[in-house]
Design a protein around this motif. Sequence first.
Motif, PDB file in Angstrom:
ATOM      1  N   GLU A  31     -60.779  40.471   3.110  1.00 47.57           N
ATOM      2  CA  GLU A  31     -60.430  40.707   4.451  1.00 47.57           C
ATOM      3  C   GLU A  31     -60.584  39.471   5.125  1.00 47.57           C
ATOM      4  O   GLU A  31     -61.728  38.691   5.292  1.00 47.57           O
ATOM      5  CB  GLU A  31     -61.431  41.533   5.444  1.00 47.57           C
ATOM      6  CG  GLU A  31     -61.251  43.009   4.976  1.00 47.57           C
ATOM      7  CD  GLU A  31     -62.286  43.728   5.769  1.00 47.57           C
ATOM      8  OE1 GLU A  31     -62.839  43.363   6.791  1.00 47.57           O
ATOM      9  OE2 GLU A  31     -62.271  45.098   5.559  1.00 47.57           O
ATOM     10  N   VAL A  32     -59.198  38.614   5.315  1.00 55.81           N
ATOM     11  CA  VAL A  32     -59.259  37.051   5.810  1.00 55.81           C
ATOM     12  C   VAL A  32     -58.220  37.101   6.699  1.00 55.81           C
ATOM     13  O   VAL A  32     -57.202  37.772   6.990  1.00 55.81           O
ATOM     14  CB  VAL A  32     -58.768  36.405   4.695  1.00 55.81           C
ATOM     15  CG1 VAL A  32     -58.144  35.039   5.105  1.00 55.81           C
ATOM     16  CG2 VAL A  32     -59.774  35.989   3.535  1.00 55.81           C
ATOM     17  N   HIS A  33     -58.869  36.548   8.009  1.00 59.52           N
ATOM     18  CA  HIS A  33     -57.998  36.179   9.197  1.00 59.52           C
ATOM     19  C   HIS A  33     -57.554  34.706   8.707  1.00 59.52           C
ATOM     20  O   HIS A  33     -58.434  33.699   8.994  1.00 59.52           O
ATOM     21  CB  HIS A  33     -58.674  36.552  10.300  1.00 59.52           C
ATOM     22  CG  HIS A  33     -57.578  36.283  11.703  1.00 59.52           C
ATOM     23  ND1 HIS A  33     -56.674  37.055  11.916  1.00 59.52           N
ATOM     24  CD2 HIS A  33     -57.923  35.351  12.668  1.00 59.52           C
ATOM     25  CE1 HIS A  33     -56.165  36.687  12.933  1.00 59.52           C
ATOM     26  NE2 HIS A  33     -56.831  35.792  13.452  1.00 59.52           N
ATOM     27  N   LEU A  34     -56.281  34.512   9.093  1.00 55.01           N
ATOM     28  CA  LEU A  34     -55.635  33.048   8.929  1.00 55.01           C
ATOM     29  C   LEU A  34     -55.185  32.637  10.221  1.00 55.01           C
ATOM     30  O   LEU A  34     -54.323  33.213  10.991  1.00 55.01           O
ATOM     31  CB  LEU A  34     -54.522  33.055   7.995  1.00 55.01           C
ATOM     32  CG  LEU A  34     -53.843  31.670   7.713  1.00 55.01           C
ATOM     33  CD1 LEU A  34     -54.635  30.661   7.306  1.00 55.01           C
ATOM     34  CD2 LEU A  34     -52.553  32.018   6.822  1.00 55.01           C
ATOM     35  N   ILE A  35     -55.725  31.509  10.699  1.00 52.56           N
ATOM     36  CA  ILE A  35     -55.418  30.673  11.781  1.00 52.56           C
ATOM     37  C   ILE A  35     -54.392  29.584  11.671  1.00 52.56           C
ATOM     38  O   ILE A  35     -54.809  28.730  10.974  1.00 52.56           O
ATOM     39  CB  ILE A  35     -56.546  30.321  12.880  1.00 52.56           C
ATOM     40  CG1 ILE A  35     -57.544  31.611  13.237  1.00 52.56           C
ATOM     41  CG2 ILE A  35     -55.937  29.697  14.044  1.00 52.56           C
ATOM     42  CD1 ILE A  35     -58.749  31.030  13.551  1.00 52.56           C
ATOM     43  N   PHE A  77     -44.453  30.249  10.045  1.00 55.41           N
ATOM     44  CA  PHE A  77     -45.997  30.719   9.728  1.00 55.41           C
ATOM     45  C   PHE A  77     -45.893  32.261   9.961  1.00 55.41           C
ATOM     46  O   PHE A  77     -46.404  32.970   9.091  1.00 55.41           O
ATOM     47  CB  PHE A  77     -46.801  30.008  10.637  1.00 55.41           C
ATOM     48  CG  PHE A  77     -48.200  30.467  10.783  1.00 55.41           C
ATOM     49  CD1 PHE A  77     -49.096  30.238   9.734  1.00 55.41           C
ATOM     50  CD2 PHE A  77     -48.572  31.498  11.627  1.00 55.41           C
ATOM     51  CE1 PHE A  77     -50.559  30.959   9.737  1.00 55.41           C
ATOM     52  CE2 PHE A  77     -50.093  31.840  11.867  1.00 55.41           C
ATOM     53  CZ  PHE A  77     -50.880  31.726  10.626  1.00 55.41           C
ATOM     54  N   ASP A  78     -45.538  32.682  11.064  1.00 54.54           N
ATOM     55  CA  ASP A  78     -45.449  33.966  11.119  1.00 54.54           C
ATOM     56  C   ASP A  78     -44.743  34.850  10.000  1.00 54.54           C
ATOM     57  O   ASP A  78     -45.229  35.758   9.668  1.00 54.54           O
ATOM     58  CB  ASP A  78     -44.692  34.657  12.529  1.00 54.54           C
ATOM     59  CG  ASP A  78     -45.457  34.120  13.885  1.00 54.54           C
ATOM     60  OD1 ASP A  78     -46.821  34.131  13.566  1.00 54.54           O
ATOM     61  OD2 ASP A  78     -44.923  33.856  14.867  1.00 54.54           O
ATOM     62  N   CYS A  81     -46.849  34.760   6.817  1.00 55.40           N
ATOM     63  CA  CYS A  81     -48.035  35.614   6.852  1.00 55.40           C
ATOM     64  C   CYS A  81     -47.751  37.073   6.715  1.00 55.40           C
ATOM     65  O   CYS A  81     -48.293  37.891   6.097  1.00 55.40           O
ATOM     66  CB  CYS A  81     -48.789  35.194   8.155  1.00 55.40           C
ATOM     67  SG  CYS A  81     -49.536  33.805   8.081  1.00 55.40           S
ATOM     68  N   ASP A  82     -46.450  37.523   7.363  1.00 55.45           N
ATOM     69  CA  ASP A  82     -46.099  38.793   7.386  1.00 55.45           C
ATOM     70  C   ASP A  82     -45.736  39.169   6.062  1.00 55.45           C
ATOM     71  O   ASP A  82     -45.976  40.313   5.369  1.00 55.45           O
ATOM     72  CB  ASP A  82     -44.743  38.844   8.378  1.00 55.45           C
ATOM     73  CG  ASP A  82     -45.391  38.913   9.768  1.00 55.45           C
ATOM     74  OD1 ASP A  82     -46.250  39.159  10.092  1.00 55.45           O
ATOM     75  OD2 ASP A  82     -44.439  38.876  10.604  1.00 55.45           O
ATOM     76  N   LEU A  83     -45.049  38.068   5.270  1.00 55.45           N
ATOM     77  CA  LEU A  83     -44.632  38.512   4.064  1.00 55.45           C
ATOM     78  C   LEU A  83     -45.549  38.656   2.973  1.00 55.45           C
ATOM     79  O   LEU A  83     -45.654  39.509   2.177  1.00 55.45           O
ATOM     80  CB  LEU A  83     -43.722  37.318   3.401  1.00 55.45           C
ATOM     81  CG  LEU A  83     -43.136  37.455   1.825  1.00 55.45           C
ATOM     82  CD1 LEU A  83     -42.126  38.610   2.105  1.00 55.45           C
ATOM     83  CD2 LEU A  83     -42.139  36.067   1.780  1.00 55.45           C
ATOM     84  N   HIS A  88     -53.260  37.421  10.975  1.00 56.70           N
ATOM     85  CA  HIS A  88     -53.021  35.855  11.622  1.00 56.70           C
ATOM     86  C   HIS A  88     -52.696  35.679  12.759  1.00 56.70           C
ATOM     87  O   HIS A  88     -52.677  36.642  13.876  1.00 56.70           O
ATOM     88  CB  HIS A  88     -51.739  35.131  10.589  1.00 56.70           C
ATOM     89  CG  HIS A  88     -50.472  36.192  11.109  1.00 56.70           C
ATOM     90  ND1 HIS A  88     -50.072  37.447  10.491  1.00 56.70           N
ATOM     91  CD2 HIS A  88     -49.547  35.820  11.822  1.00 56.70           C
ATOM     92  CE1 HIS A  88     -48.874  37.657  11.042  1.00 56.70           C
ATOM     93  NE2 HIS A  88     -48.333  36.700  11.883  1.00 56.70           N
ATOM     94  N   GLU A  89     -52.789  34.642  13.389  1.00 54.52           N
ATOM     95  CA  GLU A  89     -52.698  34.215  14.731  1.00 54.52           C
ATOM     96  C   GLU A  89     -52.342  32.465  14.815  1.00 54.52           C
ATOM     97  O   GLU A  89     -52.637  31.970  13.838  1.00 54.52           O
ATOM     98  CB  GLU A  89     -53.735  34.298  15.487  1.00 54.52           C
ATOM     99  CG  GLU A  89     -54.975  33.347  15.329  1.00 54.52           C
ATOM    100  CD  GLU A  89     -56.037  33.609  16.378  1.00 54.52           C
ATOM    101  OE1 GLU A  89     -56.245  33.179  17.652  1.00 54.52           O
ATOM    102  OE2 GLU A  89     -57.188  34.215  16.039  1.00 54.52           O
TER     103      GLU A  89
END
Length: 280
Positions: A31-35, A77-78, A81-83, A88-89
């Motif tokens: 579980e990773v959140h990418l900024i 970036f979006d 990340c979606d791919l 992400h944000e």
Amino acid sequence: MTYHTILAVYATQADVTPVTTAIADFAAGTEVHLIGCHGEPSQFVVLSAPIDVPDAATIAALYEQADTRMREVGDAFDKACDLAGLSHEWRPVRSPGGDSAISALASARTADLVVVRQPNRDAGEDIATNVEALLFEGGRPVLFLPSDGKLASPIKRILIAWDGSRESARATQDALPLLKAAEAVNIVVVDPDKLPDIDAPLAGTDIASCLSRHGIHVNITTVSKGTGSTAEAIASQVAATNSDLVVMGAYTHQRLREWLFGGVTRAFLENSPVPVLMSR
């Protein structure tokens, strides 16, 4: 793997695909959140001759170009990340100088890890971000990817460049999640008899014992740089151990507050064939 919040600093749109792909592979199954962060100037000053008054048309054009760059990097970036299926944000930031690293400092301090791509000098790229600020003011470890963005997944073999200093201790502790997951961890000490914080006959044994209590088995190698540089001695060990990652401290001259970029830090930031995790 305990890096749950990762900050990626994108100096240009060329950073987006290699950096985001590397992070997605690196974080697979966790579980990773990418900024994502990119900076642009908050102000432009252009004077027109001969009376040195602000050139409104030129300034407006520069703001429009900055807005376009910000939008293009954010869109890329979006999409990346979606791919990759990453949480992400996007954090576009305007600052007086427009430096992406300076703009990312506040975000860096609330992340577990910061990731930056080294420039491809063969392609005419240069360091477009203030990496000194990230290392010395961000307060978090920084993972520098090679210019091609390649990062082994999983990271199996890690080399720790150990000199007994505060900086190398900080980097080693910051790398614990990676060290625990690695198959092989090697410690290299260059010219231990010349290091003030090292007991030469026992070079590396204290940190090896500390790591062993985390379930990390390490091998210790002491080498001499001979007529070469410390960086060359470490690089030779990277090749000999087929390492996927180097862990090392980042150094500055305390009195003058200048980079020791003529030494190991500069050498590995400018010409490392593998990713480097640095801390200060």
